[in-house]
Design a protein around this motif. Structure first.
Motif, PDB file in Angstrom:
ATOM      1  N   HIS A  28       0.786  -1.291   0.106  1.00  0.00           N
ATOM      2  CA  HIS A  28      -0.043   0.027  -0.015  1.00  0.00           C
ATOM      3  C   HIS A  28       0.888   1.130   0.001  1.00  0.00           C
ATOM      4  N   PHE A  29       1.890   1.298   0.665  1.00  0.00           N
ATOM      5  CA  PHE A  29       2.848   2.512   0.734  1.00  0.00           C
ATOM      6  C   PHE A  29       3.925   2.531   0.110  1.00  0.00           C
ATOM      7  N   GLY A  30       4.316   1.244  -0.738  1.00  0.00           N
ATOM      8  CA  GLY A  30       5.418   1.101  -1.443  1.00  0.00           C
ATOM      9  C   GLY A  30       6.664   0.720  -0.761  1.00  0.00           C
ATOM     10  N   PRO A  31       7.369  -0.184  -1.543  1.00  0.00           N
ATOM     11  CA  PRO A  31       8.739  -0.748  -0.917  1.00  0.00           C
ATOM     12  C   PRO A  31       9.627   0.293  -0.752  1.00  0.00           C
ATOM     13  N   ALA A  81       4.676  16.925   8.213  1.00  0.00           N
ATOM     14  CA  ALA A  81       6.116  17.666   7.720  1.00  0.00           C
ATOM     15  C   ALA A  81       6.773  16.733   6.728  1.00  0.00           C
ATOM     16  N   ILE A  82       6.923  15.424   7.212  1.00  0.00           N
ATOM     17  CA  ILE A  82       7.589  14.333   6.380  1.00  0.00           C
ATOM     18  C   ILE A  82       6.662  13.931   4.947  1.00  0.00           C
ATOM     19  N   ASP A  83       5.616  14.021   5.126  1.00  0.00           N
ATOM     20  CA  ASP A  83       4.709  13.852   4.075  1.00  0.00           C
ATOM     21  C   ASP A  83       4.811  14.984   3.006  1.00  0.00           C
ATOM     22  N   LEU A  84       4.665  15.985   3.691  1.00  0.00           N
ATOM     23  CA  LEU A  84       4.664  17.089   2.917  1.00  0.00           C
ATOM     24  C   LEU A  84       5.970  17.669   1.975  1.00  0.00           C
ATOM     25  N   GLY A  90       8.790  12.930  -4.705  1.00  0.00           N
ATOM     26  CA  GLY A  90       8.744  11.509  -5.281  1.00  0.00           C
ATOM     27  C   GLY A  90       9.706  10.689  -4.406  1.00  0.00           C
ATOM     28  N   LYS A  91       9.911  10.988  -3.202  1.00  0.00           N
ATOM     29  CA  LYS A  91      10.571   9.787  -2.426  1.00  0.00           C
ATOM     30  C   LYS A  91       9.778   8.761  -1.674  1.00  0.00           C
ATOM     31  N   VAL A  92       8.341   9.214  -1.712  1.00  0.00           N
ATOM     32  CA  VAL A  92       7.421   8.118  -0.928  1.00  0.00           C
ATOM     33  C   VAL A  92       6.325   8.033  -2.038  1.00  0.00           C
ATOM     34  N   SER A  95       0.393   7.643  -1.943  1.00  0.00           N
ATOM     35  CA  SER A  95      -0.501   7.288  -1.003  1.00  0.00           C
ATOM     36  C   SER A  95      -0.199   7.910   0.354  1.00  0.00           C
ATOM     37  N   HIS A  96       0.983   8.193   0.512  1.00  0.00           N
ATOM     38  CA  HIS A  96       1.343   9.112   1.806  1.00  0.00           C
ATOM     39  C   HIS A  96       0.748  10.423   1.831  1.00  0.00           C
ATOM     40  N   ALA A  97       0.412  10.993   0.503  1.00  0.00           N
ATOM     41  CA  ALA A  97      -0.620  12.230   0.640  1.00  0.00           C
ATOM     42  C   ALA A  97      -1.981  12.149   1.381  1.00  0.00           C
ATOM     43  N   LEU A  98      -2.489  10.869   1.600  1.00  0.00           N
ATOM     44  CA  LEU A  98      -3.686  10.787   2.457  1.00  0.00           C
ATOM     45  C   LEU A  98      -3.173  11.034   3.780  1.00  0.00           C
TER      46      LEU A  98
END
Length: 123
Positions: A28-31, A81-84, A90-92, A95-98
């Motif tokens: 769901h959140f990527g390798p 902050a990490i998500d933003l 493009g590092k994650v 789906s982390h935007a949710l």
């Protein structure tokens, strides 16, 4: 109390998911890039989220409630902050935007309950 408990359940569940079912979590959140180098980091963050979440679930309506709020706000700000930073770069996965939306919602919920009698009594 409701905000602390809801946030605690989410963090405990999400952290436990990443620890106990890493392949499902990664679907769901990527390798993780450089997987062998980052396994320790994923496990560390997941463990910290479980610890923070469990503390929030166990909070009662006393001075501990203020501690739960501080833990909740601090954790939500950090994850937001990490998500933003890393979603647009493009590092994650996107789906982390949710998660960013969820963390922002938590901050709004904490802000809205700041005027309650419990917070004023324990401030």
């Amino acid at each position: 109390m409701l905000v602390a408990h809801a946030q605690g359940v989410f963090y405990t569940g999400g952290g436990a998911w990443a620890l106990l079912r890493p392949h499902s979590f990664e679907r769901h959140f990527g390798p993780q890039r450089m997987k062998q180098d980052q396994d320790w980091l994923v496990k560390t963050v997941s463990g910290l989220l479980v610890s923070c979440g469990w503390s929030q679930i166990r909070t009662c309506a006393t001075a501990e409630c203020l501690v739960a709020r501080r833990v909740g706000v601090g954790t939500a700000l950090t994850l937001l902050a990490i998500d933003l930073v890393y979603v647009p770069g493009g590092k994650v996965r996107r789906s982390h935007a949710l998660d960013a939306v969820i963390e922002a919602g938590r901050l709004v919920a904490w802000w809205r309950c700041r005027g309650s009698r419990v917070w004023q009594r324990n401030a």
